[in-house]
Enzyme design. Structure first.
Site, PDB file in Angstrom:
ATOM      1  N   LYS A   1      77.418  39.192 105.753  1.00 44.60           N
ATOM      2  CA  LYS A   1      77.902  40.571 105.875  1.00 44.60           C
ATOM      3  C   LYS A   1      77.153  41.294 106.991  1.00 44.60           C
ATOM      4  O   LYS A   1      77.751  41.963 107.823  1.00 44.60           O
ATOM      5  CB  LYS A   1      77.725  41.313 104.537  1.00 44.60           C
ATOM      6  CG  LYS A   1      78.705  40.838 103.467  1.00 44.60           C
ATOM      7  CD  LYS A   1      78.377  41.385 102.075  1.00 44.60           C
ATOM      8  CE  LYS A   1      79.320  40.793 101.038  1.00 44.60           C
ATOM      9  NZ  LYS A   1      79.043  41.229  99.673  1.00 44.60           N
TER      10      LYS A   1
ATOM     11  N   GLN B   1      74.762  44.614  96.387  1.00 46.40           N
ATOM     12  CA  GLN B   1      75.179  43.227  96.154  1.00 46.40           C
ATOM     13  C   GLN B   1      75.016  42.866  94.673  1.00 46.40           C
ATOM     14  O   GLN B   1      73.952  43.062  94.092  1.00 46.40           O
ATOM     15  CB  GLN B   1      74.333  42.284  97.037  1.00 46.40           C
ATOM     16  CG  GLN B   1      74.730  40.824  96.943  1.00 46.40           C
ATOM     17  CD  GLN B   1      76.124  40.548  97.492  1.00 46.40           C
ATOM     18  OE1 GLN B   1      76.546  41.107  98.486  1.00 46.40           O
ATOM     19  NE2 GLN B   1      76.862  39.680  96.814  1.00 46.40           N
TER      20      GLN B   1
ATOM     21  N   ASP C   1      82.549  49.365  98.783  1.00 43.37           N
ATOM     22  CA  ASP C   1      83.210  48.332  97.968  1.00 43.37           C
ATOM     23  C   ASP C   1      84.303  48.916  97.080  1.00 43.37           C
ATOM     24  O   ASP C   1      85.041  48.171  96.426  1.00 43.37           O
ATOM     25  CB  ASP C   1      82.175  47.638  97.065  1.00 43.37           C
ATOM     26  CG  ASP C   1      81.688  46.320  97.654  1.00 43.37           C
ATOM     27  OD1 ASP C   1      82.446  45.711  98.439  1.00 43.37           O
ATOM     28  OD2 ASP C   1      80.569  45.907  97.317  1.00 43.37           O
TER      29      ASP C   1
END
Ligand code: NAP
Length: 306
Positions: free
Chosen positions: A53, A97, A120
């Site tokens: 990422k 994460q 997200d």
């Protein structure tokens, strides 16, 4: 039937190129999108994902940082860090994460992220907006799948779709997005009765369950479009033989590495039954990262009014 590949890697490369162009335009107007990733603990898969990422973000011109914490980190420390990032005007996207180390309340952490920086799309505020069809950051994996289906001209209106898996990260938002695109959607899960028969009704089958090569020929309608979200590591010779029968290249790769990746869909069966499908690796995975970068740019534009 021999299926053709839906080339997630190519579509992902297109999205990344377009995102880099958008970043360059924003930079000319004085805004460099910023992405901050919080990584807590030593989960090996998470380490790999976060590296990809950060690398992808930097390649697109996004200012990216990974904030690493030991597995012993407390919830209070993470909340303090999120508070700091929420207040930092240079940070457009905050990604936590998952999974977080045991003992840390994932919901409390995700809900602490400013919804305007929720790259997200996991904050309940944004989940609600997505369900209501209002503008909101869309979780990256289902957003990537939708982008692939759109760019590959897969018909969705009126299509009978089955989403296998009902997680907050993949299955639920996937079903929301397909419904919004006028597909007729059924969500299946571990308590669904006669899964193969239900899945066989699907003209579009999306598998997101985390079970290696679980979806076999008896789940797949002849000519269906099959999207395989699963990423599973197999590490026994018996599993390799079941998933890749007679495939000498895979056997050699397994002998060299000691493990192989396989999706939730049986890789041989899908080629024989589907019309189009996403391979693993090289299907949905690259799209997820591409959409993360695009989401960062979208949030930057929305928050900074550029
Ligand atoms: P998850 O949170 O573990 O959810 C799994 C879902 O599958 C649950 O809804 C579960 O049902 C269902 N399920 C599990 N076993 C089943 C079975 N035997 N029959 C029917 N349903 C079953 O997983 P996730 O986060 O959604 O991830 C799913 C897969 O996608 C994993 O392999 C993950 O690594 C992969 N993934 C890939 C990407 C990517 O970028 N390519 C991104 C995210 C996830 P219940 O609700 O009834 O328990």
């Amino acid at each position: 039937m021999t299926a053709t590949i839906l080339d997630g890697a190519k579509v992902a490369a297109d999205i990344r190129r377009e995102t880099a162009e958008a970043v360059a335009e924003l930079a000319l107007r004085g805004a460099v999108p910023g992405l901050s990733v919080i990584l807590a603990g030593e989960d090996p898969a998470s380490q790999v994902y976060v590296r990809s990422k950060e690398k992808g973000a930097r390649e697109a011109g996004i200012r990216a940082e990974t904030l690493r914490f030991p597995a012993t980190v407390t919830e209070a420390m993470l909340l303090a860090e999120i508070g700091r990032l929420n207040a930092d005007p240079e940070v457009d996207g905050i990604l936590v994460q998952l999974p977080l180390p045991g003992g840390i309340g994932t919901s409390r952490i995700l809900e602490a992220v400013d919804p305007a920086k929720d790259v997200d799309g996991f904050h309940p505020f944004n989940v609600g907006r997505l369900v209501q069809g209002k503008p909101a950051p869309v979780p990256c994996t289902p957003a990537g799948v939708m982008e692939l289906l759109r760019r590959e001209n897969v018909l969705l209106r009126g299509t009978r779709a089955v989403v296998l898996g009902r997680s907050d990260i993949v299955g639920k938002p996937m079903a929301t997005l397909l419904t919004k695109a006028d597909a007729t959607v059924t969500v299946a899960h571990s308590k669904t009765r006669d899964l193969p028969a239900l899945c066989r009704e699907a003209e579009l089958l999306v598998a997101a369950i985390g079970r290696p090569a679980f979806v076999t020929a008896d789940f797949i309608r002849e000519g269906a479009v099959v999207i395989d979200v699963g990423v599973n590591r197999i590490d026994t010779a018996a599993e390799v033989a079941r998933c890749f029968p007679g495939d000498e290249a895979k056997a050699a790769a397994f002998a060299a590495k000691g493990s192989l990746l396989v999706g939730d869909v049986h890789p041989v069966d899908v080629r024989e039954r589907a019309s189009r499908y996403t391979p693993v690796p090289g299907g949905v995975g690259p799209l997820t990262i591409a959409r993360l970068l695009a989401n960062t740019v979208d949030l930057c534009r929305a928050r900074r009014g550029r």
